[in-house]
Design a protein around this motif. Structure first.
Motif, PDB file in Angstrom:
ATOM      1  N   GLU A 311     116.179  -4.996  19.914  1.00 26.62           N
ATOM      2  CA  GLU A 311     117.522  -5.599  20.244  1.00 26.62           C
ATOM      3  C   GLU A 311     117.463  -5.659  21.609  1.00 26.62           C
ATOM      4  N   CYS A 314     115.361  -8.350  22.918  1.00 23.86           N
ATOM      5  CA  CYS A 314     115.899  -9.723  22.607  1.00 23.86           C
ATOM      6  C   CYS A 314     116.914 -10.290  23.674  1.00 23.86           C
ATOM      7  N   ARG A 315     117.683  -9.321  23.821  1.00 25.78           N
ATOM      8  CA  ARG A 315     118.993  -9.515  24.482  1.00 25.78           C
ATOM      9  C   ARG A 315     118.422  -9.760  26.044  1.00 25.78           C
ATOM     10  N   GLU A 318     116.780 -13.111  26.229  1.00 24.82           N
ATOM     11  CA  GLU A 318     117.820 -14.261  26.171  1.00 24.82           C
ATOM     12  C   GLU A 318     118.671 -14.395  27.599  1.00 24.82           C
ATOM     13  N   LYS A 325     110.206 -17.482  24.046  1.00 23.76           N
ATOM     14  CA  LYS A 325     110.769 -17.557  22.592  1.00 23.76           C
ATOM     15  C   LYS A 325     109.981 -16.367  21.898  1.00 23.76           C
ATOM     16  N   VAL A 326     111.074 -15.567  21.167  1.00 22.12           N
ATOM     17  CA  VAL A 326     110.767 -14.636  20.660  1.00 22.12           C
ATOM     18  C   VAL A 326     110.766 -14.484  18.983  1.00 22.12           C
ATOM     19  N   ARG A 328     111.254 -12.604  16.382  1.00 20.75           N
ATOM     20  CA  ARG A 328     111.606 -11.262  16.050  1.00 20.75           C
ATOM     21  C   ARG A 328     111.052 -10.421  14.709  1.00 20.75           C
ATOM     22  N   ILE A 335     106.344  -7.285  19.281  1.00 20.63           N
ATOM     23  CA  ILE A 335     106.951  -8.466  19.290  1.00 20.63           C
ATOM     24  C   ILE A 335     106.229  -9.597  19.676  1.00 20.63           C
TER      25      ILE A 335
END
Length: 405
Positions: A311, A314-315, A318, A325-326, A328, A335
């Motif tokens: 998480e 990703c945060r 972003e 581009k992740v 998930r 990842i």
């Protein structure tokens, strides 16, 4: 205010609370992951930077203190631990005779070439894929056939039409499945596995399923062992797995081969005995038993920590690098990142990060579909991960995003 140095675990009401924030210096230990002579942050090879579970460490201490490190064999307790773990977690019914031991899943992949194919036969794998899948096919004189995965809504899909077309065109004898998938992190669904089985049965193709990341399935997803959907086709299906990824004990070489057809089990066992590759060492047997019997709490806690780190990544991306581009993951601590907005050449992209003293796995190693992608390992203390992310940001921040041109 001064705080005491945290212990690597605390015991509270008979529950061990592990401290995954502890940073353990792995330099000068022979570590593959931390081989650097500088301050590079290692976020690459699939190896956690967490201390092993207390029951495992105590088991090793007990074996050492016993003082005799002689020949050994798997015990009935070990077989039962394996049976209980896979039965209770995945509904996979195993008997003792279904379990064979191997030094690792990669040696097992090579063994399966000899079981199901002859030199020159075609073996199908997906692209991208964990690189030894491709290497072992070529190394063993088989023809490597690739079926690219498709991407939809940020996750990989099996291209069943392409898989069947490649099987027919090349007379494929063996399909190597990676479930959960490495590097994309997909946990293939029952429907996907059953559809794949239909195709392979139709064309008499054997299936070997590498399931080493099964225990690292993340919240909201459910792992299905291929042997559970293979009823009526067990003579052509083998699963290979290990607890080494699960419990971060990759240095203790050990894995298992699961098969349910009596004739197939006999054939595998005979092949193993040709080179005496069926016996493990004392520590491998003991660690495997203690992990499956007593490692569940450590695993539950480490998965919680890993999900928080996912998480965090990703945060961060972003907010600071939205053009990365992740994908998930649905399983594991790896990842898959699409960094094509920041480069056109794979080596240059990799070098940009190494120059910033952070190392990820170059995606091109995993096949042509890994072009301009990187694989990031989040199984480390949060402080190390944050530092690594900051270095990734610095590596890319001076590069104008190609997508913005």
């Amino acid at each position: 205010m001064l705080y005491p140095k945290p212990l690597f675990f605390l015991i509270l009401e008979n529950t061990v609370l592990y401290n995954f924030d502890e940073i353990i210096d792995r330099h000068h230990t022979g570590s593959l992951k931390w081989h650097y002579t500088d301050d590079t942050i290692a976020l690459w090879v699939a190896d956690m930077d967490f201390r092993a579970a207390q029951p495992i460490l105590k088991t090793i201490e007990r074996v050492v203190h016993h003082g005799i490190l002689g020949y050994t064999k798997p015990t009935e307790a070990l077989y039962q631990a394996i049976i209980n773990w896979h039965g209770s977690r995945y509904g996979l019914a195993l008997d003792k005779q279904h379990i064979l031991f191997s030094h690792g899943v990669i040696p097992s992949l090579a063994l399966m070439m000899r079981i199901f194919t002859e030199a020159g036969d075609a073996v199908l794998v997906n692209d991208p894929i964990y690189m030894p899948f491709m290497n072992k096919v070529r190394d063993n004189g088989r023809r490597l056939i690739l079926s690219p995965l498709t991407e939809a809504e940020g996750r990989y899909q099996l291209d069943l039409a392409d898989i069947e077309a490649k099987i027919i065109e090349h007379e494929v004898k063996l399909y190597l499945l990676c479930n959960p998938h490495n590097p994309g992190g997909r946990v293939w669904t029952v429907d996907e596995l059953e559809a794949l089985l239909v195709i392979c049965k139709k064309h008499d193709v054997a299936i070997v399923s590498d399931e080493i990341h099964q225990d690292l399935t993340l919240s909201g997803h459910k792992f299905m062992p291929f042997l559970r959907v293979a009823k009526g086709y067990e003579h052509k299906v083998v699963s290979i797995t290990s607890m080494t990824k699960t419990f971060n004990v990759a240095g203790i070489k050990s894995s298992m081969i699961f098969a349910k057809d009596e004739a197939l089990i006999k054939k595998i066992s005979q092949q193993q005995r040709l080179s005496d590759e069926h016996d493990l060492n004392l520590f491998a047997y003991e660690v495997m038993a203690s992990a499956y019997e007593q490692g569940g709490e450590w695993l539950a806690q480490v998965l919680t920590y890993i999900e928080a780190n996912i998480e965090l990544v990703c945060r961060f991306l972003e907010q600071h690098l939205p053009n990365v581009k992740v994908m998930r993951p649905e399983a594991s601590y790896l990842i898959w990142l699409d960094c094509s907005a920041y480069g056109q050449d794979d080596q240059t992209l990799y070098d940009q990060l190494r120059d910033a003293k952070v190392e990820l796995s170059a995606g091109i190693q995993y096949g042509d579909e890994g072009h301009l992608r990187m694989r990031l390992n989040v199984a480390c203390p949060k402080a190390l991960l944050i530092e690594g992310l900051n270095r990734i940001y610095l590596a890319f921040s001076d590069i104008k995003s190609l997508s913005g041109r």
